[in-house]
Scaffold this motif. Structure first.
Motif, PDB file in Angstrom:
ATOM      1  N   ILE A   1       0.841  -1.202   0.000  1.00 56.57           N
ATOM      2  CA  ILE A   1       0.000   0.000   0.000  1.00 56.57           C
ATOM      3  C   ILE A   1       0.873   1.248   0.000  1.00 56.57           C
ATOM      4  O   ILE A   1       0.524   2.273  -0.592  1.00 56.57           O
ATOM      5  N   GLY A   2       2.045   1.173   0.620  1.00 54.84           N
ATOM      6  CA  GLY A   2       2.928   2.337   0.701  1.00 54.84           C
ATOM      7  C   GLY A   2       3.489   2.788  -0.622  1.00 54.84           C
ATOM      8  O   GLY A   2       4.098   3.865  -0.701  1.00 54.84           O
ATOM      9  N   ASP A   3       3.314   2.008  -1.687  1.00 49.95           N
ATOM     10  CA  ASP A   3       3.803   2.389  -3.013  1.00 49.95           C
ATOM     11  C   ASP A   3       2.773   3.169  -3.825  1.00 49.95           C
ATOM     12  O   ASP A   3       3.059   3.593  -4.943  1.00 49.95           O
ATOM     13  N   PHE A   4       1.566   3.370  -3.293  1.00 47.40           N
ATOM     14  CA  PHE A   4       0.497   4.027  -4.046  1.00 47.40           C
ATOM     15  C   PHE A   4      -0.040   5.227  -3.278  1.00 47.40           C
ATOM     16  O   PHE A   4      -0.048   5.244  -2.044  1.00 47.40           O
ATOM     17  N   ARG A   5      -0.506   6.224  -4.051  1.00 49.50           N
ATOM     18  CA  ARG A   5      -1.184   7.368  -3.459  1.00 49.50           C
ATOM     19  C   ARG A   5      -2.622   6.984  -3.128  1.00 49.50           C
ATOM     20  O   ARG A   5      -3.166   6.029  -3.684  1.00 49.50           O
ATOM     21  N   CYS A   6      -3.223   7.753  -2.249  1.00 48.33           N
ATOM     22  CA  CYS A   6      -4.604   7.476  -1.854  1.00 48.33           C
ATOM     23  C   CYS A   6      -5.538   7.464  -3.064  1.00 48.33           C
ATOM     24  O   CYS A   6      -6.348   6.564  -3.240  1.00 48.33           O
ATOM     25  N   ALA A   7      -5.407   8.482  -3.944  1.00 51.33           N
ATOM     26  CA  ALA A   7      -6.293   8.586  -5.102  1.00 51.33           C
ATOM     27  C   ALA A   7      -6.064   7.467  -6.108  1.00 51.33           C
ATOM     28  O   ALA A   7      -6.934   7.193  -6.942  1.00 51.33           O
ATOM     29  N   ASP A   8      -4.901   6.798  -6.058  1.00 53.43           N
ATOM     30  CA  ASP A   8      -4.641   5.676  -6.950  1.00 53.43           C
ATOM     31  C   ASP A   8      -5.477   4.456  -6.569  1.00 53.43           C
ATOM     32  O   ASP A   8      -5.685   3.560  -7.393  1.00 53.43           O
ATOM     33  N   LEU A   9      -5.935   4.421  -5.316  1.00 44.48           N
ATOM     34  CA  LEU A   9      -6.678   3.270  -4.826  1.00 44.48           C
ATOM     35  C   LEU A   9      -8.145   3.587  -4.577  1.00 44.48           C
ATOM     36  O   LEU A   9      -9.004   2.722  -4.761  1.00 44.48           O
ATOM     37  N   VAL A  10      -8.435   4.816  -4.139  1.00 40.39           N
ATOM     38  CA  VAL A  10      -9.817   5.263  -3.917  1.00 40.39           C
ATOM     39  C   VAL A  10      -9.966   6.599  -4.628  1.00 40.39           C
ATOM     40  O   VAL A  10      -9.426   7.606  -4.177  1.00 40.39           O
ATOM     41  N   SER A  11     -10.682   6.623  -5.753  1.00 37.27           N
ATOM     42  CA  SER A  11     -10.732   7.816  -6.596  1.00 37.27           C
ATOM     43  C   SER A  11     -11.301   9.028  -5.867  1.00 37.27           C
ATOM     44  O   SER A  11     -10.877  10.153  -6.096  1.00 37.27           O
ATOM     45  N   SER A  12     -12.261   8.825  -4.973  1.00 34.82           N
ATOM     46  CA  SER A  12     -12.875   9.957  -4.263  1.00 34.82           C
ATOM     47  C   SER A  12     -11.902  10.655  -3.332  1.00 34.82           C
ATOM     48  O   SER A  12     -12.171  11.761  -2.869  1.00 34.82           O
ATOM     49  N   CYS A  13     -10.760  10.021  -3.057  1.00 31.12           N
ATOM     50  CA  CYS A  13      -9.761  10.648  -2.188  1.00 31.12           C
ATOM     51  C   CYS A  13      -9.249  11.957  -2.796  1.00 31.12           C
ATOM     52  O   CYS A  13      -8.831  12.863  -2.084  1.00 31.12           O
ATOM     53  N   ALA A  14      -9.297  12.076  -4.149  1.00 30.80           N
ATOM     54  CA  ALA A  14      -8.828  13.287  -4.816  1.00 30.80           C
ATOM     55  C   ALA A  14      -9.681  14.503  -4.468  1.00 30.80           C
ATOM     56  O   ALA A  14      -9.236  15.640  -4.604  1.00 30.80           O
TER      57      ALA A  14
ATOM     58  N   GLY B   1     -12.873  13.834  -9.823  1.00 24.62           N
ATOM     59  CA  GLY B   1     -12.665  12.616  -9.057  1.00 24.62           C
ATOM     60  C   GLY B   1     -11.291  12.041  -9.170  1.00 24.62           C
ATOM     61  O   GLY B   1     -11.017  10.969  -8.646  1.00 24.62           O
ATOM     62  N   GLY B   2     -10.351  12.692  -9.864  1.00 25.71           N
ATOM     63  CA  GLY B   2      -8.986  12.186  -9.939  1.00 25.71           C
ATOM     64  C   GLY B   2      -8.903  10.957 -10.805  1.00 25.71           C
ATOM     65  O   GLY B   2      -9.386  10.923 -11.918  1.00 25.71           O
ATOM     66  N   SER B   3      -8.286   9.889 -10.281  1.00 25.32           N
ATOM     67  CA  SER B   3      -8.113   8.655 -11.028  1.00 25.32           C
ATOM     68  C   SER B   3      -9.450   8.026 -11.349  1.00 25.32           C
ATOM     69  O   SER B   3     -10.412   8.127 -10.596  1.00 25.32           O
ATOM     70  N   GLN B   4      -9.527   7.377 -12.477  1.00 25.74           N
ATOM     71  CA  GLN B   4     -10.744   6.713 -12.884  1.00 25.74           C
ATOM     72  C   GLN B   4     -10.895   5.389 -12.138  1.00 25.74           C
ATOM     73  O   GLN B   4      -9.912   4.745 -11.776  1.00 25.74           O
ATOM     74  N   PRO B   5     -12.164   4.915 -11.902  1.00 26.05           N
ATOM     75  CA  PRO B   5     -12.375   3.661 -11.193  1.00 26.05           C
ATOM     76  C   PRO B   5     -11.634   2.490 -11.817  1.00 26.05           C
ATOM     77  O   PRO B   5     -11.141   1.605 -11.128  1.00 26.05           O
ATOM     78  N   GLY B   6     -11.547   2.475 -13.146  1.00 25.44           N
ATOM     79  CA  GLY B   6     -10.837   1.392 -13.809  1.00 25.44           C
ATOM     80  C   GLY B   6      -9.380   1.340 -13.420  1.00 25.44           C
ATOM     81  O   GLY B   6      -8.802   0.271 -13.202  1.00 25.44           O
ATOM     82  N   ALA B   7      -8.760   2.528 -13.307  1.00 25.11           N
ATOM     83  CA  ALA B   7      -7.360   2.596 -12.885  1.00 25.11           C
ATOM     84  C   ALA B   7      -7.219   2.138 -11.443  1.00 25.11           C
ATOM     85  O   ALA B   7      -6.247   1.459 -11.082  1.00 25.11           O
ATOM     86  N   ASN B   8      -8.179   2.519 -10.566  1.00 23.11           N
ATOM     87  CA  ASN B   8      -8.150   2.070  -9.176  1.00 23.11           C
ATOM     88  C   ASN B   8      -8.204   0.550  -9.095  1.00 23.11           C
ATOM     89  O   ASN B   8      -7.444  -0.075  -8.352  1.00 23.11           O
ATOM     90  N   ASN B   9      -9.103  -0.053  -9.856  1.00 23.22           N
ATOM     91  CA  ASN B   9      -9.234  -1.514  -9.840  1.00 23.22           C
ATOM     92  C   ASN B   9      -7.948  -2.176 -10.313  1.00 23.22           C
ATOM     93  O   ASN B   9      -7.539  -3.219  -9.787  1.00 23.22           O
TER      94      ASN B   9
END
Length: 335
Positions: free
Chosen positions: A181-194, A205-213
């Motif tokens: 988990i430490g290798d990713f930003r919050c928005a990379d995993l949960v788009s609403s974090c942006a 919303g930052g990153s797209q849901p597909g990218a998060n998945n």
């Protein structure tokens, strides 16, 4: 002079005492003989250790799953372990995980947001006789604190097995999750974090849901590649096989999620206001176009006025000596 009770002297009582002693010994031997037989169910593997007052405590034998009744030896001790696939669940649903209450792995993302990780760890115990013997030597001879607050051996019911998993296996899982988990930003995993971070794409919303998945799948794959090796290194042997971790969900802390909810509500209000502005502009443009049409065709204005008369109005008198009565063949000037 020797006393006797009811005509029975000391010799009689000595014989009775010897007889009772022999009977107790015989019953003890019979009980030990009966207890010296055992077998395993389909989901069990057993490690048999020597017992008794004068025997050692070394391993005598290993009994495979689904065995027939076997002689394990008098006063032997049998440690039974699960032989089928097992799992360890980490979840925020109270009462559904291996720990009582709410249980998630909390670890920070690369940009410092505390993330909640939920998932299930699947594995099987290595059934090789030498390996399971080493496992019993290392973990079957010590106790672990169970969820009931009492100490249990790993082979001592589900409470003991769960205690072993919680105190020996869980820290390895937690460590692997923190590393990944430490290798990713919050928005990379949960788009609403942006929405609550300084991000130029925050409103979208930052990153797209597909990218998060895709990122979550990468984390899961990385964990599955490293977890079995980490467990072997930590435990000292490949005691667990067919190791797999299924990452179910990543959540935000309550305060961060609350900020996200407020931001989403604010963006919804902005969008609603923008929609009202757009509607008002469209209405103004339509009215302007209609006015130009009326200037080019004055009669059209009168026709639209007549069409706009409600059906419950019987006479329409806009003034200047003019009146219209619906249903009349022609419009007549008022008297």
């Amino acid at each position: 002079m020797r006393l006797s009770v009811g005509g029975r002297g000391p010799r009689f009582f000595a014989v009775v005492a010897a007889g009772l002693t022999a009977l107790i010994v015989a019953l003890s031997l019979l009980s030990s003989f009966v207890d010296g037989w055992d077998r395993t169910d389909a989901g069990q593997i057993a490690v048999v250790r020597h017992g008794g007052w004068f025997g050692d405590r070394n391993i005598r034998a290993v009994i495979d799953p689904s065995s027939s009744l076997r002689w394990t030896g008098m006063w032997s001790v049998v440690h039974k372990y699960p032989a089928q696939q097992r799992f360890y669940t980490i979840t925020s649903d109270a009462g559904h995980g291996d720990r009582p209450g709410v249980d998630v792995v909390e670890t920070p993302s690369s940009d410092g947001v505390q993330m909640g990780i939920e998932g299930t760890f699947y594995f099987s115990l290595n059934l090789d006789h030498q390996v399971i013997s080493d496992f019993d030597n290392k973990f079957g001879t010590r106790q672990f604190l169970g969820s009931d607050g009492k100490a249990h051996y790993a082979y001592d019911s589900d409470a003991g097995w769960s205690g072993f998993l919680d105190q020996i296996i869980r820290p390895v899982i937690d460590n692997d999750l923190r590393e990944q988990i430490g290798d990713f930003r919050c928005a990379d995993l949960v788009s609403s974090c942006a929405l609550v971070q300084n991000n130029p794409n925050a409103q979208t919303g930052g990153s797209q849901p597909g990218a998060n998945n895709s990122n979550i799948a990468k984390i899961q794959d990385a964990i599955n590649q490293s977890l079995e090796a980490d467990l072997k290194a930590t435990l000292g042997n490949a005691f667990l096989t067919n190791v797999h971790f299924n990452l179910v969900r990543i959540t935000l802390p309550a305060n961060v999620q609350d900020a996200v909810n407020k931001a989403q509500a604010a963006y919804a209000q902005v969008s609603e206001a923008q929609a009202r502005v757009a509607q008002a502009q469209a209405d103004a443009d339509a009215n302007a176009a209609r006015q130009k049409g009326y200037e080019a065709c004055p009669a059209c204005a009168q026709i639209d006025i007549m069409k706009a008369i409600p059906p419950n109005v019987t006479t329409f008198a806009p003034g200047a000596g003019f009146a219209v009565t619906p249903g009349a063949p022609t419009a007549k000037p008022s008297q």
